[in-house]
Design an enzyme around this catalytic site. Structure first.
Site, short mmCIF file in Angstrom:
data_model
loop_
_atom_site.label_atom_id
_atom_site.label_comp_id
_atom_site.label_asym_id
_atom_site.label_seq_id
_atom_site.Cartn_x
_atom_site.Cartn_y
_atom_site.Cartn_z
N GLU A 113 17.57 -23.12 -17.11
CA GLU A 113 17.86 -22.12 -16.31
C GLU A 113 19.30 -22.30 -15.64
OE1 GLU A 113 13.92 -19.50 -15.58
OE2 GLU A 113 14.77 -20.70 -14.01
N ARG A 276 22.99 -18.10 -9.00
CA ARG A 276 22.80 -16.74 -9.15
C ARG A 276 23.55 -15.67 -8.21
NH1 ARG A 276 16.16 -16.81 -9.30
NH2 ARG A 276 16.05 -17.76 -11.42
P1 FAD Z 1 3.49 -14.14 -3.23
O1 FAD Z 1 2.94 -14.38 -4.77
O2 FAD Z 1 4.23 -13.22 -3.19
O3 FAD Z 1 2.14 -13.52 -2.68
C1 FAD Z 1 2.10 -13.00 -1.18
C2 FAD Z 1 1.04 -12.61 -0.94
O4 FAD Z 1 0.83 -12.07 0.57
C3 FAD Z 1 0.21 -11.43 -1.55
O5 FAD Z 1 -1.20 -11.81 -1.69
C4 FAD Z 1 0.27 -10.25 -0.68
O6 FAD Z 1 -0.81 -9.38 -0.59
C5 FAD Z 1 0.10 -11.04 0.81
N1 FAD Z 1 0.37 -10.46 2.01
C6 FAD Z 1 1.69 -10.16 2.20
N2 FAD Z 1 1.73 -9.30 3.44
C7 FAD Z 1 0.54 -9.53 3.85
C8 FAD Z 1 -0.30 -9.02 5.07
N3 FAD Z 1 0.42 -8.43 6.16
N4 FAD Z 1 -1.47 -9.19 5.24
C9 FAD Z 1 -2.31 -9.64 4.26
N5 FAD Z 1 -1.50 -10.10 3.23
C10 FAD Z 1 -0.37 -9.84 3.18
N6 FAD Z 1 9.93 -18.41 -9.17
C11 FAD Z 1 9.99 -19.75 -9.81
O7 FAD Z 1 10.05 -20.66 -9.35
N7 FAD Z 1 9.98 -19.48 -11.29
C12 FAD Z 1 10.26 -18.15 -11.75
O8 FAD Z 1 10.12 -18.20 -12.94
C13 FAD Z 1 10.17 -17.21 -11.04
N8 FAD Z 1 10.30 -16.11 -11.24
C14 FAD Z 1 9.84 -14.81 -10.78
C15 FAD Z 1 9.88 -13.71 -11.21
C16 FAD Z 1 9.84 -12.40 -10.36
C17 FAD Z 1 9.91 -11.04 -10.97
C18 FAD Z 1 9.81 -12.54 -9.00
C19 FAD Z 1 9.51 -11.31 -8.38
C20 FAD Z 1 9.82 -13.80 -8.57
C21 FAD Z 1 9.97 -15.02 -9.38
N9 FAD Z 1 9.85 -16.12 -8.70
C22 FAD Z 1 10.08 -17.40 -9.68
C23 FAD Z 1 9.76 -16.45 -7.25
C24 FAD Z 1 8.54 -16.83 -6.99
O9 FAD Z 1 7.50 -15.98 -8.10
C25 FAD Z 1 7.87 -16.46 -5.50
O10 FAD Z 1 8.70 -17.06 -4.85
C26 FAD Z 1 6.51 -17.02 -5.53
O11 FAD Z 1 5.58 -16.65 -6.59
C27 FAD Z 1 6.08 -16.81 -4.24
O12 FAD Z 1 4.69 -17.20 -4.07
P2 FAD Z 1 3.80 -16.97 -2.79
O13 FAD Z 1 2.40 -17.41 -2.83
O14 FAD Z 1 4.65 -17.49 -1.74
O15 FAD Z 1 3.85 -15.30 -2.23
C1 SIN Z 2 13.60 -15.85 -13.94
O1 SIN Z 2 12.90 -16.32 -14.91
O2 SIN Z 2 15.06 -15.64 -14.21
C2 SIN Z 2 13.22 -16.26 -12.44
C3 SIN Z 2 13.40 -17.80 -12.22
C4 SIN Z 2 13.31 -17.87 -10.67
O3 SIN Z 2 13.43 -16.94 -9.82
O4 SIN Z 2 13.12 -18.98 -10.30
#
Ligand code: FAD
Ligand code: SIN
Length: 529
Positions: A113, A276
């Protein structure tokens, strides 16, 4: 509901990969955990992650930890904390192996990437997030130590009456009913705030709630101005923003403008694989030059067999939309994707507020600096969940009184109660206004004058969590009078040495020291006073 009356060892707000992995570890060690999610337990950014987890593996002996560290530091533009970077990256392989043993079927090959000097992205096809979530969810739902509460939105943190530490949180459920949960440790795992913009790659619920709640409880926020826009997002016919993984560009896909000319190389020698912020700005610039709504991603030369085998989710989604990636150019444009800054924590996930932790995208550990390196987020989620679990398990359990408490926030309730369905509509209208302003003025390009106008506009909106986060982000962007990573000021386009430090906001509006030597930026841009 009986469980709502109990006290728990740990309350985790958020059920993405960070929250779920932490719940699994704590429950396995015998802790009673309350796990809350705003909507369905599966709904967060984690499920949609495509590319994978960046990790230096012993299977790639030529790749070295130092290479990954240098790539991360370069991307973070002088704002990463190198000690944190080394520490988190060095734990990557052990955590990935743990996930594999739990049942995540990682592919044998590694992807490339943007800005990685080596093919080091561990992945499960192009649906890595979903593949990691599944065994975590299975594990957590089978463990009776975890009480899962879906459709419950945290509205405030609760501290003891003397405000010495955080002891719980108040929630509102989908019927509009409020309830409080108390625990020895409170963990925010609420994800990012990309959905404060009009176009975003994550679910619409991700508007930075945990950041507003932490701020009200006295936690420090770091580097909120750095918002990462993903360069290649396809707008589907139903309006959904579907990500086209950077791994596709890593595999050789190229960008063309609306005249079908190559352009990325004009903006940076790394062309399509520059960081990016650079690729996104290049795309916007090209769209403006051509007066076009999008550019194209071209993967025709990669061939149907390869695309179907290595990118099945993306290939099939686009096919259903009428684009065969082996034959057609696909229109794409940047969309808000990742919140680089967040609630400031140390390497154990501790905030500056007693008993309050933050993990995952809502936290700012110092790993990402001014611009997150691709696929370093899932890595941070899994490593920091381990660090937090260890720290929480080392704490002695306390007896806590909940007779007199203090609610740190008083946000308006977004859930319509009975006949007051109007609340919901008004809430949505104001959120739409926030999104419009953020997309116009606090986006890939920023200017002092319009940032200031946005701040004034936001100050006059109702007291919602979304308004608070948008306002804090705008203030941070005003404070940084330079351009760096995911923050580009048209009126100050150069990176300036004097700004090679983090922006810290906290409720007391203070001017504080970070570490011994470097001072943080003032929480008061001169233009506001
Ligand atoms: P999230 O998975 O976003 O979960 C947040 C949680 O908080 C949810 O359960 C939600 O319900 C809860 N929440 C929020 N507010 C409240 C509230 N007020 N009360 C109760 N619950 C609440 N990163 C990589 O490293 N590699 C990748 O390939 C990659 N691809 C991605 C592709 C996409 C389309 C996206 C959107 C992001 C991608 N990212 C990637 C970034 C990565 O996915 C996220 O940064 C990571 O999954 C965040 O995980 P998290 O557990 O912190 O939060
Ligand atoms: C992607 O697959 O391009 C997302 C990867 C990331 O957000 O880290």
């Amino acid at each position: 509901m009986e469980a709502r009356k109990n006290k728990f060892d740990t309350l985790i707000i958020g059920s993405g990969i960070a929250g779920l992995n932490l719940a699994r570890k704590l429950a396995q060690a015998g802790q009673k955990v309350f796990l809350a999610s705003k909507e369905a337990i599966t709904e967060g950014a984690s499920k949609y992650a495509q590319g994978g987890v960046a990790v230096v593996s012993p299977l790639n002996p030529e790749d070295k930890l130092d290479g990954h560290v240098q790539d991360t530091l370069r991307s973070g533009k002088e704002l990463c904390n190198e000690e944190v970077v080394r520490e988190i990256l060095s734990q990557g392989w052990a955590r990935v192996e743990e996930l594999r043993k739990l049942g995540v079927p990682f592919d044998k090959d590694f992807n490339l990437e943007g800005s990685h000097g080596y093919k080091r992205i561990m992945h499960v096809g192009d649906a890595t997030g979903r593949a990691i979530m599944k065994p975590l969810l299975d594990n957590v739902s089978r463990n009776h130590n975890v009480f899962i509460s879906q459709g419950t939105e945290a509205m405030s943190l609760i501290s003891d009456a003397a405000k010495t530490k955080v002891i719980g949180a108040s929630f509102v459920d989908i019927t509009g009913e409020s309830f409080d949960i108390f625990a020895n440790n409170i963990v925010l795992a609420t994800g990012g705030f990309a959905a404060l913009y009009e176009d975003y790659t994550c679910p619409s619920i991700l508007t930075g709630d945990g950041i507003a709640l932490a701020y009200d409880a006295g936690a420090k926020l770091e580097n909120l101005e750095f918002v990462q826009f993903h360069p290649t997002v396809y707008k589907a016919k139903n309006g959904f923003n579907f990500l086209i993984s950077e791994a596709l560009r890593g595999a050789g896909a190229i960008l063309r403008n609306s005249k079908e000319e190559l352009f990325a190389h004009k903006y940076h020698p790394d062309a399509e694989l520059a960081t990016r912020d650079i690729v996104s700005r290049a795309i916007f610039s090209e769209m403006r030059l051509m007066e076009a709504e999008h550019v194209y991603i071209d993967s025709r030369h990669l061939g149907k067999d390869f695309l179907r085998k290595d990118f099945p989710t993306i290939y099939n989604y686009c096919l259903a939309e009428g684009y065969d990636l082996a034959q057609d150019l696909l229109p794409v444009r940047p969309a808000a994707h990742y919140s680089v800054g967040g609630i400031k924590t140390d390497l154990k996930g501790r905030t500056n507020v007693k008993s309050l932790y933050a993990v995952g995208e809502c936290a700012s550990t110092g790993l990402h600096g001014a611009n997150r390196l691709a696929s370093n987020s899932l890595l941070e989620c899994i490593v920091m969940a381990e660090n937090l679990a260890n720290d929480i398990l080392e704490q002695e359990s306390q007896t806590m009184s909940t007779e007199q408490v203090h609610y740190c926030s008083d946000y308006l309730n977004p859930i319509p109660q009975n006949s007051e369905a109007e609340i919901s509509k008004w809430y949505k209208d104001e959120l739409q206004e926030i999104r419009t302003y953020m997309s116009r003025y606090v986006s890939v390009e920023r200017r002092e004058k319009t940032l200031y106008a946005t701040m004034k506009f936001l100050e006059n909106l109702s007291n919602t969590k979304e308004r608070t986060v948008a306002l804090l982000l705008t203030k941070s962007a005003l404070m940084r009078k330079e351009s760096r990573g995911g923050h580009y000021r048209v009126d100050s386009p150069k990176t300036q040495l004097g700004f090679a430090r983090s922006t810290i906001l906290s409720k007391e509006n203070i001017y504080k020291k970070r570490d011994q030597e470097s001072q943080t930026l003032e929480d008061k841009p001169s233009v506001i006073v």
